[in-house]
Write a protein that holds these residues in place. Sequence first.
Motif, PDB file in Angstrom:
ATOM      1  N   GLY A 125       6.537 -45.953  60.698  1.00  0.00           N
ATOM      2  CA  GLY A 125       7.015 -45.225  59.523  1.00  0.00           C
ATOM      3  C   GLY A 125       5.977 -44.343  58.855  1.00  0.00           C
ATOM      4  O   GLY A 125       6.180 -43.869  57.732  1.00  0.00           O
ATOM      5  N   ARG A 126       4.865 -44.091  59.547  1.00  0.00           N
ATOM      6  CA  ARG A 126       3.813 -43.245  58.989  1.00  0.00           C
ATOM      7  C   ARG A 126       3.449 -42.152  59.989  1.00  0.00           C
ATOM      8  O   ARG A 126       3.429 -42.393  61.201  1.00  0.00           O
ATOM      9  CB  ARG A 126       2.576 -44.056  58.626  1.00  0.00           C
ATOM     10  N   VAL A 127       3.124 -40.986  59.468  1.00  0.00           N
ATOM     11  CA  VAL A 127       2.666 -39.879  60.297  1.00  0.00           C
ATOM     12  C   VAL A 127       1.146 -39.821  60.187  1.00  0.00           C
ATOM     13  O   VAL A 127       0.595 -39.796  59.090  1.00  0.00           O
ATOM     14  CB  VAL A 127       3.276 -38.535  59.829  1.00  0.00           C
ATOM     15  N   HIS A 128       0.489 -39.813  61.333  1.00  0.00           N
ATOM     16  CA  HIS A 128      -0.972 -39.728  61.406  1.00  0.00           C
ATOM     17  C   HIS A 128      -1.315 -38.422  62.097  1.00  0.00           C
ATOM     18  O   HIS A 128      -0.685 -38.077  63.101  1.00  0.00           O
ATOM     19  CB  HIS A 128      -1.542 -40.875  62.237  1.00  0.00           C
ATOM     20  N   GLY A 129      -2.313 -37.720  61.590  1.00  0.00           N
ATOM     21  CA  GLY A 129      -2.677 -36.476  62.239  1.00  0.00           C
ATOM     22  C   GLY A 129      -4.086 -36.040  61.913  1.00  0.00           C
ATOM     23  O   GLY A 129      -4.735 -36.575  61.006  1.00  0.00           O
ATOM     24  N   SER A 130      -4.537 -35.048  62.684  1.00  0.00           N
ATOM     25  CA  SER A 130      -5.865 -34.502  62.452  1.00  0.00           C
ATOM     26  C   SER A 130      -5.957 -33.094  63.018  1.00  0.00           C
ATOM     27  O   SER A 130      -5.164 -32.689  63.866  1.00  0.00           O
ATOM     28  CB  SER A 130      -6.942 -35.388  63.084  1.00  0.00           C
ATOM     29  N   ALA A 131      -6.939 -32.376  62.514  1.00  0.00           N
ATOM     30  CA  ALA A 131      -7.236 -31.036  63.002  1.00  0.00           C
ATOM     31  C   ALA A 131      -8.722 -30.786  62.798  1.00  0.00           C
ATOM     32  O   ALA A 131      -9.339 -31.331  61.879  1.00  0.00           O
ATOM     33  CB  ALA A 131      -6.426 -29.994  62.235  1.00  0.00           C
ATOM     34  N   THR A 132      -9.283 -29.969  63.661  1.00  0.00           N
ATOM     35  CA  THR A 132     -10.676 -29.569  63.516  1.00  0.00           C
ATOM     36  C   THR A 132     -10.702 -28.160  62.943  1.00  0.00           C
ATOM     37  O   THR A 132     -10.095 -27.242  63.499  1.00  0.00           O
ATOM     38  CB  THR A 132     -11.403 -29.603  64.873  1.00  0.00           C
TER      39      THR A 132
END
Length: 168
Positions: A125-132
């Motif tokens: 139920g959670r969105v995890h993300g990343s960007a450089t």
Amino acid sequence: MVVKTTRTGLGSKAGHDLTIEVTRWHGEATVDLADPAGSSVTVEADAGSLEVREGTGGVKPLTGSDRDQIKKIIREKVLHTDRHPSIGFRSTRVEGTAESFHIEGDLTIAGTTRPLVVQGYVAEGRVHGSATVVQSRWGIRPYSALLGALKLNDEVEVRFEVALEPEQ
């Protein structure tokens, strides 16, 4: 949402790798699980809301005074929040599945807009993300001190984790 910085240069032992929290931001996501391309994301962050939460490494521990000085440098010399009070992201393309997706979009920092790709996944139920983010692509010169012997790396990592909430 947090920003992770790392240090480089001959004097890097004097500095700290930082975890900086974006304390005021909001966003909206329209998610179409049947057709991810029909999904979209917009996010806006208050550029003046960045708070230093942790500093690792360094010759001595990060003090409250250090945190205040870093915050001032970010506002006045890095992001110029008096002229550019917000940071924004708007998706242009979404692909993948809940287990692994990427979002292409336009990121605006300090008045400059450039493309950015965000990688992420959904779990429990959670969105995890990343960007450089490569600061120089947005016209930002990475912070340096000690006559350039201590510098921040040009690349910073932005990470986020948000709860999914159904539309009301």
